[in-house]
Design an enzyme around this catalytic site. Structure first.
Site, PDB file in Angstrom:
ATOM      1  N   GLY A 337     149.598 118.267 -21.534  1.00 38.63           N
ATOM      2  CA  GLY A 337     150.228 119.191 -22.457  1.00 38.63           C
ATOM      3  C   GLY A 337     151.150 118.509 -23.450  1.00 38.63           C
ATOM      4  N   THR A 338     151.002 118.867 -24.716  1.00 39.81           N
ATOM      5  CA  THR A 338     151.778 118.225 -25.770  1.00 39.81           C
ATOM      6  C   THR A 338     152.275 119.267 -26.754  1.00 39.81           C
ATOM      7  OG1 THR A 338     149.748 117.874 -27.028  1.00 39.81           O
ATOM      8  CG2 THR A 338     150.491 116.064 -25.660  1.00 39.81           C
ATOM      9  N   THR A 339     153.245 118.855 -27.568  1.00 45.18           N
ATOM     10  CA  THR A 339     153.680 119.683 -28.684  1.00 45.18           C
ATOM     11  C   THR A 339     153.798 118.810 -29.921  1.00 45.18           C
ATOM     12  OG1 THR A 339     155.255 121.402 -29.357  1.00 45.18           O
ATOM     13  CG2 THR A 339     156.170 119.435 -28.312  1.00 45.18           C
TER      14      THR A 339
END
Length: 514
Positions: A337-339
């Site tokens: 998961g990344t932003t």
């Protein structure tokens, strides 16, 4: 009206923090740093000071640089029986996935070192000012939106087994994770970043916070030590540069692999003219799926520590992969998961910042409100079994913060989305360059993804064209709407003083021109 810049990110409060700084005369890097501090409150599962990331930076002179502050493996790997390391299941609705958490899953965090390195080199405003939007947000709280509520629901098993974590992320009196519309507050995080701004990064890597992290790991089964924290360094790298259909593309280089694979796919596409097929046509989608399939094989070759095979000699410039492959081999791989935060300013600066915390290990740094990563608990790291990672090694990643120069425009873009982020970025680039879409259209248009023999097709394409396409892909999945599975590209562009921004609706993204 004279515009000051544009920002795109995964939450309106993240965007707001950057916009405040741009309004006050800060540059793109000031805004990106401020936005990340705020994202740790607004997007607390996806963004943390306890994880790692990369920044693609470009100055008005056109000089570009990559800051690598991704996580690093500890210097000593303890036997599996001596660490706290256990599975937690995440239910995605159609499938369940198992992640490993606990202090034995924590790699050396790089975000704090990275943000301070960027601040020293690129920023104008004092760090004390850059944290203020985040401090205010953490103290007053932020209402959980629909996307963040969905993320909370996914990771509830990870964020429920520790008392202090439950106290932060749960509606305690109701015994569950916070839901849409409820208030998330992080007062300890506010105090922690105020101390960081006052005392500097050494507080995290050599001072009191370092001591708290190392004590926690020593007492409760982690690998991380004070020496690991003290030795951590951010690395500056030359970006990987590529010409595609007369445009210049700059991205994250090896030892990370995501940018390399995007560039590889563009090299293959460069001999074709996607636009002559028409966006969404069966012919274009089949071509794109074939390119993604070849790139997927290249990814498997890169990530395999046992195979000596390289992409087929029939590939366009197969030496391109071979030349960089040894820099990626034997490095543990992470792609969760990344932003993404993208900023452009009126001076011609571009900042593309991609960060991740994995799913989080379930622990907070005592008294600081910082969620620690679980990068050593990712299945992708361990094809032969857990706890086999090489010691004292910078981990590789699929994250690919990127810059694009075309038609006099400067674009900063990047994406979340695990392995899908590279195909998301690729399709946005093709949409911009070949199909001449606006930035918003390029980001919001439907996408496909090909992996492990399966073609996934997002809703929004012409049904007749899709049915023609599927004849060549018996293993496929059709998605009924835009979905976070297909990444989350947040992008901004600048041209002759005019700006545009596009936040990806798949991941609650938004943008603002200041």
């Amino acid at each position: 009206m004279k515009y000051k810049g544009a920002v795109a990110a995964g939450h309106e409060e993240t965007v707001k923090a950057a916009a405040i700084i741009l309004e006050e005369g800060g540059n793109a890097f000031d805004a990106a740093v401020a936005a990340h501090f705020a994202a740790c409150v607004a997007e607390p599962v996806l963004a943390s000071l306890g994880g790692g990331g990369f920044l693609a930076a470009c100055s008005p002179t056109g000089k570009a640089l990559i800051y690598d502050f991704f996580v690093h493996t500890p210097g000593v790997r303890k036997p599996l029986g001596e660490i706290e390391f256990f599975p937690a299941s995440v239910d995605f609705g159609t499938v369940q996935q198992e992640f490993h958490i606990g202090l034995g899953a924590v790699a050396t965090p790089g975000v704090v070192r990275g943000l301070f390195s960027i601040h020293r080199d690129q920023c104008r405003m004092p760090m004390r000012r850059l944290i203020e939007p985040a401090v205010e947000l953490a103290k007053k709280g932020v209402r959980v939106n629909a996307f963040q509520a969905y993320i909370f629901d996914l990771v509830q098993a990870i964020y429920s087994f520790r008392t202090e974590t439950r106290a932060l992320f749960h509606a305690v009196e109701k015994g569950r994770m916070l839901r849409e519309g409820e208030l998330f507050r992080a007062p300890n995080y506010a105090d922690g970043i105020e101390c960081l701004a006052a005392e500097g990064e050494d507080l995290f890597y050599r001072g009191e916070i370092a001591q708290r992290i190392s004590d926690l790991c020593a007492q409760s089964g982690g690998n991380l030590t004070r020496q690991d924290l003290a030795d951590y360094r951010a690395v500056k790298r030359e970006p990987l540069s590529l010409e595609y259909h007369g445009c210049r593309f700059l991205t994250n280089p090896p030892p990370s692999s995501g940018g390399l694979l995007i560039a590889f796919a563009l090299r293959l596409l460069d001999q074709f003219e996607p636009a002559r097929h028409g966006f969404g046509s069966a012919a274009y989608l089949h071509l794109l799926a074939d390119i993604l399939g070849v790139t997927e094989q290249a990814r498997m070759d890169i990530e395999s520590t046992e195979s000596t095979a390289c992409p087929s000699e029939t590939l366009l410039d197969s030496d391109y992969i071979r030349r960089h492959r040894q820099q990626i081999l034997a490095r543990p791989f992470c792609s969760r998961g990344t932003t993404q935060i993208s900023v452009a300013d009126r001076d011609g600066n571009l900042a593309s910042l991609t960060t991740t915390n994995g799913e989080g290990c379930g622990y907070l740094v005592p008294g600081a409100g910082i969620v620690l990563n679980n990068m050593l608990g990712e299945q992708d790291l361990h094809p032969g079994g857990f706890n086999l990672w090489p010691e004292n090694t910078r981990m590789t990643s699929m994250m690919a913060p990127s810059l694009l120069f075309y038609d006099g425009k400067l674009v900063a873009l990047g994406s979340g989305g695990s392995n899908r982020l590279r195909t998301a970025i690729l399709q946005v680039i093709v949409n911009l360059i070949d199909f001449r879409m606006s930035l918003e259209q390029a980001v919001s248009s439907p996408r496909i993804h090909f992996e492990a023999g399966r073609l996934s097709v997002e809703h929004g394409f012409n049904e007749r064209e899709v049915q023609t396409l599927l004849g060549g892909f018996p293993d496929h999945k059709l998605w009924g709407s835009l979905n976070l599975f297909f990444g989350g590209v947040n992008a901004v562009s600048a041209k002759a003083g005019g700006f545009a921004g596009a936040g990806d609706p798949r991941r609650g993204g938004t943008s603002e021109v200041v």
